[in-house]
Design a protein around this motif. Structure first.
Motif, PDB file in Angstrom:
ATOM      1  N   TYR A 458       0.849  -1.205   0.000  1.00 49.38           N
ATOM      2  CA  TYR A 458       0.000   0.000   0.000  1.00 49.38           C
ATOM      3  C   TYR A 458       0.877   1.245   0.000  1.00 49.38           C
ATOM      4  O   TYR A 458       1.847   1.356   0.755  1.00 49.38           O
ATOM      5  CB  TYR A 458      -0.908   0.001   1.226  1.00 49.38           C
ATOM      6  N   ARG A 459       0.515   2.190  -0.868  1.00 48.08           N
ATOM      7  CA  ARG A 459       1.200   3.480  -0.901  1.00 48.08           C
ATOM      8  C   ARG A 459       0.326   4.505  -0.167  1.00 48.08           C
ATOM      9  O   ARG A 459      -0.860   4.657  -0.518  1.00 48.08           O
ATOM     10  CB  ARG A 459       1.441   3.925  -2.340  1.00 48.08           C
ATOM     11  N   GLU A 462      -3.030   6.354  -1.343  1.00 38.91           N
ATOM     12  CA  GLU A 462      -3.581   5.658  -2.514  1.00 38.91           C
ATOM     13  C   GLU A 462      -5.091   5.461  -2.329  1.00 38.91           C
ATOM     14  O   GLU A 462      -5.544   5.049  -1.262  1.00 38.91           O
ATOM     15  CB  GLU A 462      -2.881   4.312  -2.687  1.00 38.91           C
ATOM     16  N   ALA A 463      -5.863   5.747  -3.396  1.00 42.41           N
ATOM     17  CA  ALA A 463      -7.319   5.627  -3.334  1.00 42.41           C
ATOM     18  C   ALA A 463      -7.726   4.180  -3.582  1.00 42.41           C
ATOM     19  O   ALA A 463      -7.998   3.780  -4.726  1.00 42.41           O
ATOM     20  CB  ALA A 463      -7.965   6.557  -4.358  1.00 42.41           C
ATOM     21  N   ILE A 464      -7.765   3.396  -2.558  1.00 45.61           N
ATOM     22  CA  ILE A 464      -8.130   1.989  -2.670  1.00 45.61           C
ATOM     23  C   ILE A 464      -8.795   1.557  -1.374  1.00 45.61           C
ATOM     24  O   ILE A 464      -8.400   1.974  -0.277  1.00 45.61           O
ATOM     25  CB  ILE A 464      -6.894   1.109  -2.984  1.00 45.61           C
TER      26      ILE A 464
END
Length: 487
Positions: A458-459, A462-464
């Motif tokens: 995961y960054r 980040e849109a997730i």
């Protein structure tokens, strides 16, 4: 403030009478001491300083008055100890009579002295000074004092009129002395009211303290009363003694620090008590002995006891409730088979972890799946399959760091969350693979334990969603599982 004195109960009237008379005895004692110390000076004036120009009758009456008053004071001092310490029925009547006679004689001395002064300078100063002094220093019951003053004043007016003076002068003296008598009666009435209130207040305070002690004794919860200034424990009930195991020591030697979780909490609570007067329903853990602690709910109340600022502490032991709460929470958040967080709690933990991840932070989600669990269940039974799941959970947990956690996602699936980069997480799995090989070589079990996994890095920002992160890790896991099946 009402002018009517507070009511004294019938059963307390005798006690009030004794208390009040003992107070008057104490006053008369010191009046007598001071008078006896001053009489040598009066006698020096009577016998040596007064010149021959003073009328003989004036000197004779003044000397007789001083001698009589000295004799009365000396006699009182001789009787004082017996009067004070023996309150039998007969003795009590004697005390009452002594106080009345003492008052009457000094009022009489005021009339005689002032009448005698008419022979020399014609003033009534002696009458005013002595009557007002008696009203302030020996304030007997107002009705009785009013009777004594009235009789004495009538006598004084008769003596005053027997002197040969100008009518206007006599009228002026009559008005002044009558006003003095009225003021003296008013002073006694005011003081008697004050003393009555003082007695009633002391009685009520004593009754309140007795009720407080009874409440302490019968209260089913631990109660402790401590002094605010120095933390000294003043009262403690049986339940509190049991709770803190104080039977082996005197509670007076125990500091009120035992009533607070720690010193910083104590300072905070005391400040709140000074500000608002109470601290309600504070839940904390108390060290009730050097080796054990208990969960409690405590109420602190600012309280005045015997004229001092105190703290009343009520304690409810909630240790068992906390155990039940812990068990319920564990049941709701923990997988019963592996004793690791369950899916619902684990997903919440992951959401919180992501929310707390900032620039420069590393976060890797790992989807782990136990290989061949269905085969083991079919061949050896679900008990062995459960054993396989527990063993896999133990092996996975063994390589977690302080910033990592795992939870059971499904039957044979676990989610591991690493606060590390993807490369660091791969290194962890290499070590885990070695651990599993050693386990399979050393342990005598009917199955071989292996785990497939997939990673998603995961960054931050980040849109997730969490669901998509797990799906991507799951997709990577299936790649790894296909490789396992080819072997």
């Amino acid at each position: 403030m009402s002018s009517k004195p507070p009511a004294i109960r019938v059963e307390d009237s005798l006690q009030f009478s004794r208390w009040y008379h003992e107070h008057l005895l104490w006053r008369i004692k010191w009046i007598s001491v001071l008078l006896l110390l001053s009489y040598p000076y009066f006698y020096f004036v009577d016998f040596y300083q007064m010149d021959e120009s003073a009328p003989a009758r004036y000197r004779t009456v003044m000397i007789a008055t001083h001698l009589l008053c000295a004799a009365v004071s000396a006699l009182f001092l001789l009787m004082h100890r017996q009067l004070k310490f023996h309150w039998t029925g007969t003795q009590e009547r004697g005390v009452f009579a002594v106080i009345q006679v003492y008052t009457a004689l000094y009022l009489l001395s005021a009339s005689v002295s002032s009448w005698n002064s008419q022979l020399l300078n014609g003033n009534v100063d002696a009458y005013i000074i002595i009557v007002l002094g008696i009203s302030v220093l020996v304030p007997i019951h107002p009705k009785r004092f009013a009777l004594f003053v009235a009789v004495n004043h009538i006598l004084f007016l008769f003596l005053l009129y027997s002197t040969d003076q100008d009518r206007a002068v006599l009228l002026s003296k009559q008005i002044n002395t009558t006003a003095t008598a009225a003021i003296a009666i008013f002073i006694v009435w005011i003081f008697y009211q004050y003393m009555t209130r003082e007695f009633v207040n002391q009685r009520r305070l004593k009754e309140s303290e007795q009720k407080l002690r009874k409440l302490f004794a019968v209260n089913p919860f631990p109660l402790v009363l401590s002094r605010l200034s120095d933390g000294k424990i003043l009262l403690i009930n049986l339940k509190a003694s049991q709770f803190f195991d104080l039977f082996s020591k005197r509670f007076e030697s125990v500091d009120a620090a035992i009533l607070f979780p720690d010193e910083s909490s104590r300072e905070e609570i005391i400040e709140e008590l000074k500000r608002s007067g109470s601290v309600k329903n504070r839940v904390c853990q108390l060290n009730v002995s050097p080796t054990s602690g208990k969960w409690v709910m405590i109420n602190y109340e600012a309280f005045e006891y015997e004229g001092e600022a105190c703290v009343l502490t009520g304690i409810t032991d909630i240790t068992e409730l906390k155990k039940i709460e812990y068990e319920l929470e564990k049941h709701a958040t923990t997988d019963p088979l592996t004793d690791v967080p369950n899916r619902g709690h684990g997903m919440a933990m992951l959401e919180k972890k992501i929310a707390g991840t900032g620039p420069g932070d590393a976060l890797t989600v790992c989807f782990a799946d136990i290989n061949d669990l269905k085969l083991v269940n079919d061949r050896y039974g679900h008990a062995v399959g459960d054993e396989m799941i527990v063993e896999a959970s133990r092996m996975l947990s063994s390589r977690l760091g302080p910033n990592d956690f795992l939870f059971r996602y499904g039957g044979d699936e676990f989610i591991l969350v690493f606060g590390r980069t993807k490369e660091e997480t791969l290194a962890v799995w290499e070590r885990l693979a070695c651990d599993l090989e050693e386990l399979n070589d050393d342990e005598d079990r009917p199955y071989s334990l292996s785990i497939s996994y997939g990673l998603f890095a995961y960054r931050p920002g980040e849109a997730i969603s969490v669901k998509d992160m797990i799906e991507r890790a799951d997709h990577e896991m299936y790649k790894h599982k296909r490789q396992h099946k080819k072997r």
